[in-house]
Structures are given as structure tokens and as C-alpha cells.
Design a protein around this motif. Sequence first.
Motif, mmCIF file in Angstrom:
data_model
loop_
_atom_site.group_PDB
_atom_site.id
_atom_site.type_symbol
_atom_site.label_atom_id
_atom_site.label_comp_id
_atom_site.label_asym_id
_atom_site.label_seq_id
_atom_site.Cartn_x
_atom_site.Cartn_y
_atom_site.Cartn_z
ATOM 1 N N ASP A 18 37.146 -7.378 -25.618
ATOM 2 C CA ASP A 18 37.526 -6.180 -24.868
ATOM 3 C C ASP A 18 38.373 -6.584 -23.655
ATOM 4 O O ASP A 18 37.848 -6.923 -22.588
ATOM 5 C CB ASP A 18 36.271 -5.436 -24.423
ATOM 6 C CG ASP A 18 36.566 -4.065 -23.837
ATOM 7 O OD1 ASP A 18 37.701 -3.855 -23.383
ATOM 8 O OD2 ASP A 18 35.657 -3.215 -23.823
ATOM 9 N N GLN A 19 39.700 -6.543 -23.809
ATOM 10 C CA GLN A 19 40.590 -6.977 -22.733
ATOM 11 C C GLN A 19 40.473 -6.083 -21.508
ATOM 12 O O GLN A 19 40.583 -6.551 -20.366
ATOM 13 C CB GLN A 19 42.041 -6.990 -23.232
ATOM 14 C CG GLN A 19 42.282 -7.930 -24.402
ATOM 15 C CD GLN A 19 41.871 -9.361 -24.097
ATOM 16 O OE1 GLN A 19 42.229 -9.907 -23.050
ATOM 17 N NE2 GLN A 19 41.114 -9.978 -25.004
ATOM 18 N N GLU A 20 40.257 -4.805 -21.720
ATOM 19 C CA GLU A 20 40.103 -3.892 -20.586
ATOM 20 C C GLU A 20 38.885 -4.277 -19.750
ATOM 21 O O GLU A 20 38.936 -4.266 -18.518
ATOM 22 C CB GLU A 20 39.968 -2.457 -21.089
ATOM 23 C CG GLU A 20 39.875 -1.422 -19.977
ATOM 24 C CD GLU A 20 39.822 -0.002 -20.495
ATOM 25 O OE1 GLU A 20 39.562 0.910 -19.668
ATOM 26 O OE2 GLU A 20 40.030 0.202 -21.703
ATOM 27 N N SER B 264 38.768 -5.811 -15.804
ATOM 28 C CA SER B 264 38.164 -4.908 -14.814
ATOM 29 C C SER B 264 37.223 -5.684 -13.905
ATOM 30 O O SER B 264 36.863 -6.828 -14.188
ATOM 31 C CB SER B 264 37.408 -3.778 -15.515
ATOM 32 O OG SER B 264 36.310 -4.302 -16.239
ATOM 33 N N ALA B 265 36.813 -5.036 -12.834
ATOM 34 C CA ALA B 265 35.908 -5.666 -11.863
ATOM 35 C C ALA B 265 34.501 -5.102 -12.006
ATOM 36 O O ALA B 265 34.314 -3.970 -12.463
ATOM 37 C CB ALA B 265 36.418 -5.447 -10.453
ATOM 38 N N ASP B 266 33.505 -5.894 -11.635
ATOM 39 C CA ASP B 266 32.108 -5.466 -11.620
ATOM 40 C C ASP B 266 31.665 -5.478 -10.164
ATOM 41 O O ASP B 266 31.623 -6.532 -9.517
ATOM 42 C CB ASP B 266 31.264 -6.436 -12.447
ATOM 43 C CG ASP B 266 29.830 -5.948 -12.665
ATOM 44 O OD1 ASP B 266 29.282 -5.298 -11.748
ATOM 45 O OD2 ASP B 266 29.260 -6.227 -13.729
ATOM 46 N N GLU B 267 31.334 -4.311 -9.651
ATOM 47 C CA GLU B 267 31.006 -4.187 -8.229
ATOM 48 C C GLU B 267 29.771 -4.986 -7.834
ATOM 49 O O GLU B 267 29.560 -5.254 -6.645
ATOM 50 C CB GLU B 267 30.814 -2.711 -7.863
ATOM 51 C CG GLU B 267 29.667 -2.031 -8.579
ATOM 52 C CD GLU B 267 29.547 -0.559 -8.233
ATOM 53 O OE1 GLU B 267 28.506 0.039 -8.583
ATOM 54 O OE2 GLU B 267 30.466 -0.017 -7.601
ATOM 55 N N ARG B 268 28.974 -5.412 -8.794
ATOM 56 C CA ARG B 268 27.808 -6.236 -8.481
ATOM 57 C C ARG B 268 28.209 -7.651 -8.084
ATOM 58 O O ARG B 268 27.401 -8.393 -7.519
ATOM 59 C CB ARG B 268 26.864 -6.294 -9.685
ATOM 60 C CG ARG B 268 26.258 -4.952 -10.085
ATOM 61 C CD ARG B 268 25.460 -5.093 -11.364
ATOM 62 N NE ARG B 268 26.297 -5.566 -12.472
ATOM 63 C CZ ARG B 268 25.821 -6.078 -13.597
ATOM 64 N NH1 ARG B 268 24.519 -6.210 -13.772
ATOM 65 N NH2 ARG B 268 26.650 -6.472 -14.560
#
Length: 321
Positions: free
Chosen positions: A192-194, A198-202
Motif C-alpha cells: 500500500d504505497q499510500e 502517509s504519516a502516523d500521528e503516534r
Amino acid sequence: MPAQEVAADQGCGFFTTTPVKVGHCPIKDYSLNYEIHGTGPIKVMCVMGFMASMAGWSEVLNYFLKGYDFKKEASDFQFLVFDNRGIGHSTNGSFGFYSTSGMALDAAKLLEHVGWTEERSVHLCGISMGGMISLELASLIPTRFRSLNLLVTCAKHRPPPNHRFTSEKTILKPTKTVDDKVAGLVSLVFSDQEWLDSADERYPEFKTNRERISAGLKNRMEKTKVPGLKTLFGQGMAVRRHNVSKERLVAIGKEIPDIIALSATADVMIDPECTTYLGQTIPCKTVFFTSKGHNIICEAELETCRELEANFANGEKRWAK
């Protein structure tokens, strides 16, 4: 404390949870490195996949012991994680063919070593080759388990038709730098390139999941020995020769009622149709994560852990004393 065990603070250091027990389980001329995390009454044994260390269970341990948002104050679980022979801080033993049935015997000895021997006392969870080992272990000692949880695995090894040699080409491809090797592994087990971009706020210290995953893989490589040809050959042959018959699958399903098989539609290592076969033959519940790759523990972390949590609960309810 037995001589082969060491203090908990000397664990592998891969996890944000602190092990309560660390040790080496002697088996013939090799040993398995293991850790136990958590102190709750619900026991879970996790079996890792091909050429991967116990560190791959980090997200699962976080979810059950710390909570998805890292705010859990207490947990009902304890997890037994370990390195398969030849990986991480476990040793190889004599050169020769490995088999998933032989590695299941390793896991059975480890259960005895840590004292997890009561009937219907353990939930079994395996990913990829670890799922193959788990099927063999469930066939060997079925009444030990409250549930069986199979992640991106198969009864007989079969890659997707259009990716027959993708894993071999990636793993065996010479690389000049660690960054090149990490990039190859990321491309192999994530699809899953998206999600990767993407960023993980954790994890505010990382701009993207790709950056976070890559940093984690590099950290693992620095903290453990590089698996040699003995391990690559041994585990590779175990995967290639793995075969749990239809009759044995049906028998497992009769002995362990609470079984799930999770898969990913974009997996390039294990054909998702293998999960369809498991669901129809055992039979058991199947779940397919759309557009996700082989490492569903990361790419579909929340969804995977929720499925595990639900199946653990089913097993607990069924076998509650």
C-alpha cells in the motif's frame, strides 16, 4: 532462575514493552531465544515468519499491552515471542533440511520450557512461515490451544501466479548498502504505497510510515547477527516442503473451533487463494484486507489486532473454567 535465562532488562530491545522474562530454550544442538511480555492471565504464543526475528510482533504487543493509542493502563494478556532457529539471537544447530513440522517441535519444547503446558491454556498466532509452523503445532498438540490465528499463510506453499519468484529475487539480490537491502524488503512485504507515504500521528518523529518502517528494519539489522546461508537454506526448504493435508486441516478445525485466517489482496509472497482454501477446508472465518501486502501486522495494524482480539475472546469464552 535457570542458568540459560537472563535478567529481563537484557532483552533484545526491539519492543517498547519491557519483558518480564527472557531466556534461551535448549533444543538438541541449538537454542531458541525468547521473551515473555505482560503478566495477564490470557496467554498468547506468537510464531514469526521466514527469516524474520521476534521484533516483527512489536505492533501486536503494543496494541494488547499498551493500547493502540499507547494509553492502556493494564492488560489481561501475556505474550510469548521468540526467534525461530537461526534467526535473531537463536542458534542454527547442525546444517541440514529444516521442516515446519520440526520447527513446530521446537515451539512445543519452548511451551514446555516456560511452563505453558495446561490443556486449552494458550492462544496460538502465526504469520507467514510462522502460520505454517502453527498449523503443524496445532496438529501436534491441538488440545493445548484455545484459538488458532493464521496470518497470510498457507497449508501448502504457493506464491501468487504473477509473483512466483519475487521473494527469491528480492532476498537473494546482492545489495551494496543496508539502505538498499531495507528498500528491497519494504518493497517485498508492503504494497500500500499510500499508507507507506502517509504519516502516523503516534510517531511524530517520522514523516512517513516508510521512514518509520525503514528505521525499524535498520535497527533490527544492527542489533542481531545477519542470518547466514544455513538459515536461508534451512528455512527456505521448510517453506518449500510445507504441506498440511486436507484431512489434517479438517482435524485441526474439529479440535480447535475458534480459528481465523487473515490475508491481503496485494500480497506478493503468499497467494491470497491459500487463505480461501483454509477457510473452506478447516473451515474457519477468513478476512481479506484490500490493497494491503504481506505485512498486515503493520499495514492493517488496527484491523488485524481487532480480529485477533475478537478471536481470542471467542476462545476465552468457549474454554473458560
